[in-house]
Design a protein around this motif. Structure first.
Motif: not given
Length: 133
Positions: A1-30
């Motif tokens: 149910t929560i997934t349906d609500y979140l998808n609805c919020f995205n379609r209504l432009f109420l929420t927007e996801d901020l993607p994660s930043f990846g500095l390097k392809l290989r890094s010692s920190v995950k």
């Protein structure tokens, strides 16, 4: 149910996801890959909570979240004009950066968003760890 609500919020432009930043392809920190969800307009959240300036000044923690969302929204608007992208960073060691703006040529800058005149020294720890990578 929560997934349906979140998808609805995205379609209504109420929420927007901020993607994660990846500095390097290989890094010692995950780096964690989950996006961070923000309201497209933090005033919607304030209105839903029936919050005003007086109640928010009594709850600076909530005000801080709304302020961060407002700053991220504005960074996205300004960055889009220059063809830049906005990300967030959070890794397995709990280092985090609120916003990272990356230009098309790969250059990037970090933003730690805080409310108030007292900034904890720990806030700078994430910057030094990420920059050292």
């Amino acid at each position: 149910t929560i997934t349906d609500y979140l998808n609805c919020f995205n379609r209504l432009f109420l929420t927007e996801d901020l993607p994660s930043f990846g500095l390097k392809l290989r890094s010692s920190v995950k780096a964690l890959k989950n996006p961070k969800r923000h309201y497209t307009d933090p005033s919607l959240a304030a209105a839903a909570m029936n919050a005003n300036s007086e109640t928010l000044m009594k709850d600076l923690n909530t005000f801080g979240y709304l302020f961060e969302g407002l700053c991220v929204r504005d960074l996205r608007v300004y960055s889009d004009y220059y063809g830049a992208k906005v990300y967030h960073y959070h890794d397995e060691k709990n280092n985090e950066v609120d916003a990272i703006v990356q230009l098309e040529d790969g250059r990037w800058g970090m933003f730690e968003i805080k409310v108030g005149h007292k900034v904890k020294q720990d806030s700078y720890r994430s910057f030094s760890v990420l920059y050292a990578e």
